[in-house]
Design a protein around this motif. Structure first.
Motif, short mmCIF file in Angstrom:
data_model
loop_
_atom_site.label_atom_id
_atom_site.label_comp_id
_atom_site.label_asym_id
_atom_site.label_seq_id
_atom_site.Cartn_x
_atom_site.Cartn_y
_atom_site.Cartn_z
N PHE A 124 0.86 -1.18 0.00
CA PHE A 124 0.00 0.00 0.00
C PHE A 124 0.90 1.23 0.00
O PHE A 124 1.69 1.42 0.93
CB PHE A 124 -0.87 -0.05 1.26
N THR A 127 2.66 6.85 2.10
CA THR A 127 3.61 7.80 2.69
C THR A 127 4.61 8.33 1.66
O THR A 127 5.10 7.58 0.81
CB THR A 127 4.38 7.12 3.85
N SER A 133 3.07 12.32 7.56
CA SER A 133 1.72 12.09 8.10
C SER A 133 0.67 13.00 7.47
O SER A 133 -0.52 12.74 7.61
CB SER A 133 1.71 12.36 9.61
N PHE A 157 8.95 4.13 2.63
CA PHE A 157 8.51 3.12 3.60
C PHE A 157 7.34 2.29 3.06
O PHE A 157 6.38 2.04 3.78
CB PHE A 157 8.10 3.76 4.95
N SER A 159 6.10 -1.01 2.36
CA SER A 159 6.54 -2.34 2.79
C SER A 159 6.05 -3.43 1.85
O SER A 159 4.99 -3.30 1.24
CB SER A 159 6.02 -2.59 4.20
N SER A 370 1.17 7.20 13.70
CA SER A 370 1.90 7.46 14.93
C SER A 370 0.93 7.84 16.06
O SER A 370 -0.18 8.31 15.83
CB SER A 370 2.94 8.55 14.71
C1 LIG Z 1 8.86 -0.03 9.03
C2 LIG Z 1 7.85 0.89 8.43
C3 LIG Z 1 6.91 0.39 7.54
C4 LIG Z 1 5.99 1.24 6.94
N1 LIG Z 1 5.13 0.73 5.99
C5 LIG Z 1 4.37 1.60 5.26
C6 LIG Z 1 3.61 1.14 4.13
O1 LIG Z 1 3.60 -0.05 3.81
N2 LIG Z 1 2.92 2.06 3.40
C7 LIG Z 1 2.92 3.39 3.71
O2 LIG Z 1 2.29 4.16 3.00
N3 LIG Z 1 3.64 3.87 4.77
C8 LIG Z 1 4.35 3.00 5.55
N4 LIG Z 1 5.11 3.46 6.61
C9 LIG Z 1 5.14 4.90 6.89
C10 LIG Z 1 4.45 5.26 8.18
O3 LIG Z 1 3.06 5.15 8.03
C11 LIG Z 1 4.94 6.68 8.53
O4 LIG Z 1 6.31 6.55 8.91
C12 LIG Z 1 4.14 7.29 9.58
O5 LIG Z 1 2.84 7.51 9.12
C13 LIG Z 1 4.76 8.63 10.03
O6 LIG Z 1 5.13 9.41 8.93
P1 LIG Z 1 6.63 10.02 8.89
O7 LIG Z 1 7.55 8.91 9.13
O8 LIG Z 1 6.80 10.82 7.67
O9 LIG Z 1 6.68 10.97 10.15
P2 LIG Z 1 6.28 12.52 10.23
O10 LIG Z 1 4.93 12.73 9.64
O11 LIG Z 1 7.40 13.33 9.73
O12 LIG Z 1 6.17 12.70 11.81
C14 LIG Z 1 7.33 12.64 12.64
C15 LIG Z 1 6.88 12.74 14.09
O13 LIG Z 1 6.21 14.00 14.30
C16 LIG Z 1 4.91 13.77 14.82
N5 LIG Z 1 3.98 14.74 14.25
C17 LIG Z 1 3.90 15.17 12.96
N6 LIG Z 1 2.93 16.08 12.84
C18 LIG Z 1 2.37 16.23 14.07
C19 LIG Z 1 1.28 17.01 14.61
N7 LIG Z 1 0.59 17.85 13.82
N8 LIG Z 1 0.99 16.90 15.91
C20 LIG Z 1 1.70 16.09 16.71
N9 LIG Z 1 2.73 15.31 16.27
C21 LIG Z 1 3.05 15.37 14.97
C22 LIG Z 1 4.54 12.35 14.39
O14 LIG Z 1 3.59 11.80 15.27
C23 LIG Z 1 5.88 11.64 14.45
O15 LIG Z 1 6.12 11.20 15.75
C24 LIG Z 1 5.99 2.61 7.28
C25 LIG Z 1 6.91 3.11 8.20
C26 LIG Z 1 7.84 2.27 8.77
C27 LIG Z 1 8.84 2.84 9.73
#
Ligand SMILES: Cc1cc2nc3c(=O)[nH]c(=O)nc-3n(C[C@H](O)[C@H](O)[C@H](O)COP(=O)(O)OP(=O)(O)OC[C@H]3O[C@@H](n4cnc5c(N)ncnc54)[C@H](O)[C@@H]3O)c2cc1C
Length: 389
Positions: A124, A127, A133, A157, A159, A370
């Motif tokens: 899927f 991201t 997010s 990311f 997967s 998250s």
């Molecule tokens: C091992 C792994 C597998 C994954 N598999 C998939 C997949 O198959 N498909 C897919 O689409 N995605 C996948 N993801 C992505 C995952 O869904 C995202 O990493 C996650 O949604 C967070 O996005 P980001 O890493 O860009 O963090 P960011 O959005 O940059 O956020 C970083 C931190 O800031 C916090 N934050 C950001 N904005 C706010 C706010 N407004 N208020 C409070 N806190 C905030 C977040 O909670 C987080 O702790 C995967 C991630 C990992 C690590």
């Protein structure tokens, strides 16, 4: 009509059967895969052949037509055995997008093949590196020309992309400055990875702290036939939201499974390990954290059961599904931490598997969503607090 007793018997036999299957894949199997970060191909094939990954696919399409309660039991038992559902769980929850919003032709074409294992729908793509997010801001765009879309962008990311025949890809089909609501103008495309890799999609594996087969996708002039659009153009964000409750409940169940695995390992080790002439578990300083973690896992489990029950009754369950995911992810992480402490130095030794599961269960406070975003959902949608983003 089945009664509560029938459901109990069904669930118990489901648990026993999944446990028996998982017992064929020992701790050593999972440990050895870690060395090369290899995909658990044999495990996923065995699960597929046994029909477990098709549990949510209706019987008319070759699945078993079970509810989210049963799907959650399957994933919980996988994690409770020491295995990791992350290798295959997405098939269960992303298939719902196709089932709920796909055309009859798409469903007839893909669902029986997915149910039988001829096709894998394990990936899927939501991201993106620059928007994270903030999903509605995603930059990957699909421009329609005639009967095809041409897609350009980047995903991160994503997967199991290397191990899946099909990918559900969220793209922007109408520029954000041309829509009334930022959640409009996004669409879901079904991408056939067997054709796309090397012809529009380049995959770069991302090595993470656990064995997770996640990747980065570079998408350049990928051609997707219009017939592969799922549902209506521009409604993709709605379809994504529709699948979230199922995803939250299933991930909560995996965390409960992890938590129960940690507690059981702690219970055994604290009973057997003798230091200062007594089992370490005789010391309340050791047993109380284990008991506390156990209580939290069981409390999270009640919320997961409640959310699953509401989901299967077709009733609103957004609050319960989100709270279940939050509680279970917190509880499994606490259990993981307690396990490392209980095992002392051995908690860090690969041969004991605690450190592996510790790394694996940590993910669920970040992905698929998250913890902060769950708290934000509860604050805004359950408590009516002002919207923060
Ligand atoms: C091992 C792994 C597998 C994954 N598999 C998939 C997949 O198959 N498909 C897919 O689409 N995605 C996948 N993801 C992505 C995952 O869904 C995202 O990493 C996650 O949604 C967070 O996005 P980001 O890493 O860009 O963090 P960011 O959005 O940059 O956020 C970083 C931190 O800031 C916090 N934050 C950001 N904005 C706010 C706010 N407004 N208020 C409070 N806190 C905030 C977040 O909670 C987080 O702790 C995967 C991630 C990992 C690590």
């Amino acid at each position: 009509m089945s009664g509560a007793g029938d459901d109990h018997d069904l669930h118990e036999s489901l648990r026993t059967n999944v446990r028996d299957l998982c017992a064929r894949f020992s701790d050593t199997y999972w440990r050895e895969l870690e060395v090369d970060r290899a995909y658990p191909e044999a495990f996923v094939t065995t699960l597929t052949e046994a029909g477990y990954l098709a549990s949510l696919i209706p019987e008319e399409y070759g699945g078993s037509g079970l509810g989210i309660t049963e799907a959650a039991i399957i994933l919980e038992e996988i994690n409770r055995s020491g295995a990791n559902s992350a290798a295959c769980h997405a098939q269960m929850y992303i298939m719902g997008t196709l089932l709920r919003h796909g055309s009859d032709e798409q469903k007839a074409r893909y669902l029986p093949a997915i149910a039988s294992g001829r096709l894998r729908l394990q990936a899927f793509g939501v991201t993106e590196p620059t928007t994270g997010s903030d999903t509605t801001q995603l930059k990957t765009e699909a421009i329609r020309t005639g009967d095809r879309y041409v897609v350009n962008g980047q995903k991160v990311f994503i997967s199991r992309a290397e191990h899946s025949d099909l990918l559900l890809l969220l793209v922007r089909t109408t520029p954000i400055d041309k829509v009334q609501k930022r959640s409009d103008g996004l669409s879901v495309l079904l991408v056939d990875m067997r054709e796309a890799i090397g012809h529009g999609i380049t995959i770069r594996p991302i090595r993470t702290m656990m064995n997770h087969a996640t990747t980065e996708l570079f998408i350049e002039n990928l051609v997707v036939p219009v017939e592969n659009l799922i549902g209506q153009e521009g409604k993709g964000f709605r379809y994504l939201l529709d699948g979230l409750n199922a995803e939250r409940i299933l991930i909560a169940a995996e965390c409960v499974g992890d938590g129960r695995w940690f507690i059981e390992r702690c219970r055994r080790y604290a009973t057997e390990r003798v230091v200062f002439g007594r089992p370490i578990g005789q010391n309340q300083g050791v047993q109380f954290p284990i008991a506390t973690a156990h209580i939290k896992i069981e409390a999270a489990n009640l919320m997961r059961d409640r959310a699953a029950e509401l989901f299967d009754q077709g009733r609103p369950c957004g609050a319960e599904a989100n709270m279940a995911k939050y509680l279970a992810a917190e509880a499994s992480w606490e259990a993981a931490n307690v396990a490392v402490q209980t095992f002392g130095g051995y908690g860090f030794a690969e041969d004991y598997d605690i450190e592996r599961k510790f790394r694996e269960t940590r993910l669920y406070q970040v992905a698929p969503v998250s913890t902060n975003l769950i708290l934000s959902y509860v604050a805004e949608h359950v408590l009516g607090l002002p919207r923060s983003y």
